[in-house]
Design a protein around this motif. Structure first.
Motif, mmCIF file in Angstrom:
data_model
loop_
_atom_site.group_PDB
_atom_site.id
_atom_site.type_symbol
_atom_site.label_atom_id
_atom_site.label_comp_id
_atom_site.label_asym_id
_atom_site.label_seq_id
_atom_site.Cartn_x
_atom_site.Cartn_y
_atom_site.Cartn_z
ATOM 1 N N THR A 1 0.830 -1.211 0.000
ATOM 2 C CA THR A 1 0.000 0.000 0.000
ATOM 3 C C THR A 1 0.859 1.253 0.000
ATOM 4 O O THR A 1 0.587 2.214 -0.730
ATOM 5 C CB THR A 1 -0.924 0.004 1.236
ATOM 6 O OG1 THR A 1 -1.773 -1.139 1.198
ATOM 7 C CG2 THR A 1 -1.762 1.265 1.285
ATOM 8 N N ALA A 2 1.925 1.249 0.833
ATOM 9 C CA ALA A 2 2.824 2.399 0.898
ATOM 10 C C ALA A 2 3.520 2.631 -0.436
ATOM 11 O O ALA A 2 3.662 3.769 -0.904
ATOM 12 C CB ALA A 2 3.853 2.199 2.004
ATOM 13 N N SER A 3 3.967 1.552 -1.075
ATOM 14 C CA SER A 3 4.643 1.675 -2.367
ATOM 15 C C SER A 3 3.703 2.214 -3.434
ATOM 16 O O SER A 3 4.079 3.080 -4.235
ATOM 17 C CB SER A 3 5.184 0.307 -2.786
ATOM 18 O OG SER A 3 5.899 0.395 -4.011
ATOM 19 N N LEU A 4 2.469 1.722 -3.445
ATOM 20 C CA LEU A 4 1.476 2.224 -4.411
ATOM 21 C C LEU A 4 1.173 3.695 -4.173
ATOM 22 O O LEU A 4 0.977 4.468 -5.113
ATOM 23 C CB LEU A 4 0.201 1.391 -4.307
ATOM 24 C CG LEU A 4 0.260 -0.013 -4.928
ATOM 25 C CD1 LEU A 4 -0.982 -0.810 -4.551
ATOM 26 C CD2 LEU A 4 0.395 0.079 -6.446
ATOM 27 N N SER A 5 1.129 4.110 -2.909
ATOM 28 C CA SER A 5 0.863 5.521 -2.579
ATOM 29 C C SER A 5 1.977 6.414 -3.117
ATOM 30 O O SER A 5 1.721 7.502 -3.643
ATOM 31 C CB SER A 5 0.741 5.693 -1.062
ATOM 32 O OG SER A 5 -0.364 4.977 -0.556
ATOM 33 N N LYS A 6 3.217 5.968 -2.983
ATOM 34 C CA LYS A 6 4.344 6.749 -3.483
ATOM 35 C C LYS A 6 4.293 6.881 -5.001
ATOM 36 O O LYS A 6 4.528 7.956 -5.556
ATOM 37 C CB LYS A 6 5.656 6.104 -3.049
ATOM 38 C CG LYS A 6 5.906 6.177 -1.546
ATOM 39 C CD LYS A 6 7.185 5.439 -1.159
ATOM 40 C CE LYS A 6 7.396 5.478 0.352
ATOM 41 N NZ LYS A 6 8.629 4.761 0.761
ATOM 42 N N LEU A 7 3.988 5.763 -5.673
ATOM 43 C CA LEU A 7 3.909 5.812 -7.136
ATOM 44 C C LEU A 7 2.741 6.664 -7.603
ATOM 45 O O LEU A 7 2.843 7.407 -8.590
ATOM 46 C CB LEU A 7 3.784 4.391 -7.695
ATOM 47 C CG LEU A 7 5.045 3.525 -7.605
ATOM 48 C CD1 LEU A 7 4.736 2.091 -7.999
ATOM 49 C CD2 LEU A 7 6.147 4.081 -8.506
ATOM 50 N N ALA A 8 1.617 6.567 -6.897
ATOM 51 C CA ALA A 8 0.430 7.332 -7.301
ATOM 52 C C ALA A 8 0.619 8.826 -7.081
ATOM 53 O O ALA A 8 0.169 9.652 -7.887
ATOM 54 C CB ALA A 8 -0.788 6.841 -6.517
ATOM 55 N N SER A 9 1.301 9.199 -5.982
ATOM 56 C CA SER A 9 1.490 10.613 -5.655
ATOM 57 C C SER A 9 2.719 11.208 -6.326
ATOM 58 O O SER A 9 2.831 12.423 -6.474
ATOM 59 C CB SER A 9 1.621 10.793 -4.148
ATOM 60 O OG SER A 9 2.794 10.153 -3.658
ATOM 61 N N GLY A 10 3.663 10.328 -6.715
ATOM 62 C CA GLY A 10 4.902 10.820 -7.296
ATOM 63 C C GLY A 10 5.875 11.333 -6.263
ATOM 64 O O GLY A 10 6.929 11.887 -6.604
ATOM 65 N N SER A 11 5.523 11.151 -4.994
ATOM 66 C CA SER A 11 6.361 11.659 -3.904
ATOM 67 C C SER A 11 6.935 10.507 -3.089
ATOM 68 O O SER A 11 6.230 9.545 -2.758
ATOM 69 C CB SER A 11 5.549 12.579 -2.993
ATOM 70 O OG SER A 11 6.309 13.000 -1.884
ATOM 71 N N ARG A 12 8.215 10.639 -2.752
ATOM 72 C CA ARG A 12 8.857 9.627 -1.909
ATOM 73 C C ARG A 12 8.411 9.748 -0.458
ATOM 74 O O ARG A 12 8.436 8.777 0.297
ATOM 75 C CB ARG A 12 10.378 9.796 -1.990
ATOM 76 C CG ARG A 12 11.179 8.761 -1.245
ATOM 77 C CD ARG A 12 12.661 9.009 -1.407
ATOM 78 N NE ARG A 12 13.065 10.249 -0.761
ATOM 79 C CZ ARG A 12 13.376 10.344 0.541
ATOM 80 N NH1 ARG A 12 13.323 9.291 1.319
ATOM 81 N NH2 ARG A 12 13.746 11.504 1.055
ATOM 82 N N ILE A 13 7.983 10.966 -0.075
ATOM 83 C CA ILE A 13 7.568 11.221 1.304
ATOM 84 C C ILE A 13 6.059 11.441 1.309
ATOM 85 O O ILE A 13 5.574 12.557 1.068
ATOM 86 C CB ILE A 13 8.294 12.449 1.885
ATOM 87 C CG1 ILE A 13 9.808 12.292 1.730
ATOM 88 C CG2 ILE A 13 7.943 12.638 3.346
ATOM 89 C CD1 ILE A 13 10.609 13.509 2.140
ATOM 90 N N VAL A 14 5.321 10.370 1.559
ATOM 91 C CA VAL A 14 3.858 10.465 1.598
ATOM 92 C C VAL A 14 3.390 10.923 2.977
ATOM 93 O O VAL A 14 2.430 11.676 3.118
ATOM 94 C CB VAL A 14 3.208 9.119 1.229
ATOM 95 C CG1 VAL A 14 1.691 9.207 1.297
ATOM 96 C CG2 VAL A 14 3.642 8.698 -0.173
ATOM 97 N N SER A 15 4.075 10.476 4.005
ATOM 98 C CA SER A 15 3.767 10.888 5.373
ATOM 99 C C SER A 15 5.064 11.248 6.073
ATOM 100 O O SER A 15 6.161 10.902 5.609
ATOM 101 C CB SER A 15 3.053 9.760 6.126
ATOM 102 O OG SER A 15 3.919 8.656 6.315
ATOM 103 N N ALA A 16 4.959 11.938 7.195
ATOM 104 C CA ALA A 16 6.158 12.357 7.922
ATOM 105 C C ALA A 16 6.996 11.172 8.355
ATOM 106 O O ALA A 16 8.220 11.270 8.477
ATOM 107 C CB ALA A 16 5.753 13.195 9.143
#
Length: 275
Positions: free
Chosen positions: A25-40
């Protein structure tokens, strides 16, 4: 030890399944957002640095707009000053004509009529040369005492002070000139020469400020480019690397699902021992 009351294998498989699922889920969030830092939690220090850089970029973007406005103000002022300079040239020609012994006093009266109109028009241009409703050349706006323009991320030190000299007939010293007599015309020539020098000095100051704004605009553009590159290195996700990581996590998740299925079937296999 083979037991049927507690499925230890299933518990272990589910634990790994949950962990792998969270990683996926975390990896998909990074790819979807384009950001390496999705949360603090992904990179606390990186997030703090990235936020500061983003703030500086936002401020510099506005500073670029401010510098553009400053240039526009100076160009507007220079346009009015140029017209005043042209009128002074014409006034000097009229004064020279009146100072010559080749014209009569009646002709000097006609020359004075045009001269007086030009004096009034100097004030008209000084008042009508406006930017955002503020007259730039009559000494009534803040530009006559110094207007501070913010041209950087620090509103205290990253500034340029714009000062525009007043160019009214009074400030230029030609408001009382009268060329209806030969003596008055001779005196007016000296006053007009001084006025031309004053306008030239004001335009030189305007030109110098325009040049400064141009160089500062180039500096701001370079700073924005470099800061955005630095922010990208900190915050943006490496799509190739993260895609490879996601593929690995998918395999682990699928393996955990298969292991959980096998673990759930183990008690049924143990029951065969009782048959």
């Amino acid at each position: 030890m083979a037991v049927i009351s507690t499925n230890l294998a299933a518990n272990s498989a589910v634990r790994y399944l949950n962990a792998n699922s969270a990683d996926q889920t975390a990896s998909l969030s990074k790819l979807a957002s384009g950001s390496r830092i999705v949360s603090a939690a992904d990179d606390a220090s990186g997030l703090a640095i990235s936020t500061r850089i983003s703030s500086d970029v936002t401020a510099l973007t506005q500073a670029a707009t401010n510098a553009s406005h400053g240039t526009s103000i100076l160009q507007t002022a220079d346009g009015g000053a140029s017209n005043i300079s042209d009128m002074l040239q014409r006034m000097k020609a009229l004064a020279s004509q009146s100072a010559s012994g080749t014209v009569t006093d009646s002709e000097r009266t006609y020359i004075q009529a045009e001269f007086a109109q030009l004096v009034e028009e100097i004030d008209g241009i000084a008042q009508s040369t406006r930017y955002n409703g503020e007259s730039l050349l009559d000494g009534t706006s803040d530009f006559s005492t110094g207007m501070v323009v913010v041209v950087g991320s620090d509103a205290t030190s990253d500034t340029i002070t714009v000062t525009i000299d007043a160019l009214t007939s009074t400030e230029l010293g030609v408001d009382a000139s009268d060329i209806s007599t030969q003596a008055g015309a001779t005196t007016a020539i000296a006053a007009i020469d001084a006025a031309i020098d004053s306008v030239s000095s004001a335009r030189a100051n305007i030109g110098a400020l325009e040049s400064r704004f141009e160089f500062r605009s180039n500096t701001i553009a370079t700073s924005i480019e470099n800061l955005e590159a630095a922010n990208s290195a900190i915050k943006d996700v490496d799509v190739a690397a993260e895609s490879a990581n996601l593929a690995s996590i998918k395999v682990k998740t699928q393996a955990a699902v298969a292991a959980a299925a096998q673990a759930n079937s183990m008690p049924q296999e143990l029951l065969k021992l009782l048959q």
